[in-house]
Motif scaffolding. Structure first.
Motif, PDB file in Angstrom:
ATOM      1  N   TYR A  37       1.165  -0.961   0.162  1.00 24.39           N
ATOM      2  CA  TYR A  37       0.079   0.019   0.152  1.00 24.39           C
ATOM      3  C   TYR A  37       0.618   1.155   0.135  1.00 24.39           C
ATOM      4  N   HIS A  38       0.512   2.134  -0.680  1.00 26.56           N
ATOM      5  CA  HIS A  38       0.556   3.380  -0.588  1.00 26.56           C
ATOM      6  C   HIS A  38       0.881   4.176   0.567  1.00 26.56           C
ATOM      7  N   ARG A  39       1.594   5.238   1.142  1.00 25.87           N
ATOM      8  CA  ARG A  39       1.063   6.162   2.480  1.00 25.87           C
ATOM      9  C   ARG A  39      -0.315   6.233   2.330  1.00 25.87           C
ATOM     10  N   GLY A  40      -0.710   7.094   1.245  1.00 31.03           N
ATOM     11  CA  GLY A  40      -2.235   7.329   1.486  1.00 31.03           C
ATOM     12  C   GLY A  40      -3.050   6.406   1.922  1.00 31.03           C
ATOM     13  N   GLU A  41      -3.016   4.824   0.896  1.00 27.62           N
ATOM     14  CA  GLU A  41      -4.353   4.137   1.660  1.00 27.62           C
ATOM     15  C   GLU A  41      -4.132   3.673   2.961  1.00 27.62           C
ATOM     16  N   THR A  43       0.042   4.590 -22.131  1.00 31.70           N
ATOM     17  CA  THR A  43      -1.223   4.772 -20.959  1.00 31.70           C
ATOM     18  C   THR A  43      -1.705   4.277 -19.516  1.00 31.70           C
ATOM     19  N   ARG A  44      -1.134   4.414 -18.575  1.00 32.35           N
ATOM     20  CA  ARG A  44      -1.458   3.956 -17.138  1.00 32.35           C
ATOM     21  C   ARG A  44      -2.587   3.739 -17.148  1.00 32.35           C
ATOM     22  N   VAL A  45      -3.604   2.719 -16.873  1.00 29.92           N
ATOM     23  CA  VAL A  45      -5.582   2.627 -17.028  1.00 29.92           C
ATOM     24  C   VAL A  45      -5.187   1.263 -15.712  1.00 29.92           C
ATOM     25  N   THR A  58      -9.599   3.813  -3.419  1.00 27.62           N
ATOM     26  CA  THR A  58      -9.961   5.019  -4.021  1.00 27.62           C
ATOM     27  C   THR A  58     -10.031   6.119  -3.161  1.00 27.62           C
ATOM     28  N   LEU A  59      -9.946   5.672  -1.977  1.00 23.01           N
ATOM     29  CA  LEU A  59      -9.631   6.926  -0.772  1.00 23.01           C
ATOM     30  C   LEU A  59      -8.492   7.036  -0.411  1.00 23.01           C
ATOM     31  N   GLY A  60      -7.664   6.140  -0.628  1.00 22.54           N
ATOM     32  CA  GLY A  60      -6.048   6.257  -1.012  1.00 22.54           C
ATOM     33  C   GLY A  60      -5.412   7.467  -1.881  1.00 22.54           C
ATOM     34  N   ASN A  61      -5.779   7.085  -3.463  1.00 24.06           N
ATOM     35  CA  ASN A  61      -5.727   7.786  -3.939  1.00 24.06           C
ATOM     36  C   ASN A  61      -5.775   9.143  -3.194  1.00 24.06           C
ATOM     37  N   LEU A  62      -7.542   9.468  -3.403  1.00 26.02           N
ATOM     38  CA  LEU A  62      -7.919  10.623  -3.313  1.00 26.02           C
ATOM     39  C   LEU A  62      -7.133  11.787  -2.142  1.00 26.02           C
ATOM     40  N   GLU A  63      -7.072  10.693  -1.440  1.00 24.08           N
ATOM     41  CA  GLU A  63      -6.166  11.149   0.184  1.00 24.08           C
ATOM     42  C   GLU A  63      -4.474  12.051  -0.235  1.00 24.08           C
ATOM     43  N   LEU A  64      -3.917  11.238  -1.310  1.00 21.94           N
ATOM     44  CA  LEU A  64      -2.834  12.332  -2.046  1.00 21.94           C
ATOM     45  C   LEU A  64      -3.374  12.291  -3.595  1.00 21.94           C
ATOM     46  N   HIS A  65      -4.157  12.594  -4.436  1.00 22.69           N
ATOM     47  CA  HIS A  65      -4.529  13.061  -5.261  1.00 22.69           C
ATOM     48  C   HIS A  65      -5.659  13.281  -5.596  1.00 22.69           C
ATOM     49  N   PHE A 116     -19.230   4.872 -11.892  1.00 20.59           N
ATOM     50  CA  PHE A 116     -17.477   4.210 -11.526  1.00 20.59           C
ATOM     51  C   PHE A 116     -16.825   5.748 -11.592  1.00 20.59           C
ATOM     52  N   ILE A 117     -15.695   5.313 -10.880  1.00 21.70           N
ATOM     53  CA  ILE A 117     -14.967   6.082 -10.933  1.00 21.70           C
ATOM     54  C   ILE A 117     -14.026   5.851 -10.901  1.00 21.70           C
ATOM     55  N   ALA A 118     -12.753   6.543 -11.518  1.00 20.01           N
ATOM     56  CA  ALA A 118     -11.116   6.163 -11.794  1.00 20.01           C
ATOM     57  C   ALA A 118     -10.646   7.843 -10.532  1.00 20.01           C
ATOM     58  N   THR A 119      -9.897   6.934 -10.224  1.00 27.91           N
ATOM     59  CA  THR A 119      -8.380   7.665  -9.260  1.00 27.91           C
ATOM     60  C   THR A 119      -6.638   7.386  -9.834  1.00 27.91           C
ATOM     61  N   ALA A 120      -6.123   7.816  -9.482  1.00 29.32           N
ATOM     62  CA  ALA A 120      -5.019   7.447  -9.738  1.00 29.32           C
ATOM     63  C   ALA A 120      -3.835   7.861  -8.724  1.00 29.32           C
ATOM     64  N   SER A 121      -2.821   7.237  -7.930  1.00 31.07           N
ATOM     65  CA  SER A 121      -2.264   7.657  -7.447  1.00 31.07           C
ATOM     66  C   SER A 121      -0.768   8.439  -7.367  1.00 31.07           C
ATOM     67  N   PRO A 122      -0.292   9.778  -6.682  1.00 30.06           N
ATOM     68  CA  PRO A 122       0.363  10.381  -7.430  1.00 30.06           C
ATOM     69  C   PRO A 122       2.009   9.910  -8.012  1.00 30.06           C
ATOM     70  N   ASP A 123       2.114   8.667  -8.392  1.00 26.75           N
ATOM     71  CA  ASP A 123       2.576   8.321  -9.240  1.00 26.75           C
ATOM     72  C   ASP A 123       2.835   8.213 -10.819  1.00 26.75           C
TER      73      ASP A 123
END
Length: 305
Positions: free
Chosen positions: A4-8, A98-100, A224-231, A181-188
């Protein structure tokens, strides 16, 4: 092993989980199991989330006859379709690298699976090198049967409407929806796509540019919420199950952790608010049509108003 990344991790900690990685990480694979490959082969659609050339996140829907999705090897997914040229992701899915984030759902059985990776165009579709394959619980997914209309041979182009705020009709569409449906992404830039569902009215329209929905109990991974925490960038896709229309929204989202506000919404553990920055509505965008829903028994009631 996935991690897990730090947002998650921050969201898991704030949600009160202790040592969350011990069990749930085992649900994240880097290859498609045999049973999942069989499941994917019979699907007529997949949701794809990614960033456009400007970095704005969108979700779109790719459809076709069963066989649309293929697994030539456990770490590769092929999709035999591309978005229309005027889709927000039409250009980037025709470019390599493209990262999907993707999610395939089967409403008839309430099964779903998420697949994340990097795509390259291949013929009339894409080939995705997979990084993550994630099984999801069936909660809040409405049961439906599908029909696939024959291809339109007339060359007619779907009608597209763009804007930066919702029209009155679009607001009504969202307020009566039972799924999105919701698309999110990590800061990377690692993309992810997920499903949200509930009884009609669970998605609240606060204004032409603001939405709100409850975060119901799920698999406790908080991807999803972990991605939104950082991005905070996010892209929403709301399909019209009866007409084949697609409503695509791009903007930013944040999690409201106020317990009092969550307690006022049946079933909510927290609230997510979304601010709209761009809207695209495409009429008759896909050939799929779906039956009336059999609502999930897990859907909480919707509070009046």
């Amino acid at each position: 092993m996935a991690d897990y990344h730090r947002g998650e991790l921050a969201v898991q900690h704030r949600a009160g989980l202790r040592d969350p990685a011990a069990g749930s990480l085992r649900a994240i694979r880097d290859a498609v199991p045999d049973a999942a490959a069989v499941f994917l082969a019979r699907q007529p659609m997949i949701v794809v989330g990614a960033a456009d050339a400007s970095g704005r996140l969108w979700s779109t829907l790719l459809t076709g006859e069963p066989g649309l999705l293929g697994v030539p090897d456990p770490r590769t997914l092929t999709v035999a379709a591309l978005p229309a040229d005027d889709d927000p992701l039409g250009a980037v899915l025709r470019e390599p690298g493209t990262r999907v984030g993707m999610i395939a759902i089967e409403p008839a059985t309430r099964r779903r699976i998420r697949l994340n990776g990097t795509s390259v165009p291949e013929g009339e579709g894409v080939r995705v090198a997979l990084d993550q394959v994630i099984g999801n619980c069936p909660k809040y997914l409405q049961k439906r049967q599908y029909a696939l209309l024959p291809p339109d041979r007339t060359g007619r182009r779907a009608a597209v409407r763009r804007g930066d705020a919702l029209t009155t009709v679009q607001r009504l569409t969202l307020a009566t929806s039972d799924s999105f449906f919701i698309a999110t992404a990590s800061p990377d830039g690692d993309a992810d796509a997920s499903h949200r569902g509930g009884n009609p009215g669970f998605l609240q329209v606060l204004s032409p540019t603001r939405l709100r929905w409850p975060d119901y109990p799920g698999n406790a991974m908080f991807l999803t919420l972990g991605n939104l925490e950082l991005h905070p960038q996010a892209g929403l896709l709301v399909p019209d199950w009866e007409t084949g229309d697609l409503l695509q929204l791009s903007g930013t989202a944040h999690t409201d952790w106020d317990g009092g506000r969550a307690a006022a919404v049946p079933g909510a553990q927290r609230i997510v608010e979304f601010r709209i920055e761009a809207v695209q509505e495409t009429r008759d965008a896909v050939r799929l049509r779906w039956s009336d829903p059999d609502f999930s028994r897990f859907n909480p009631p919707v509070a009046p108003g």
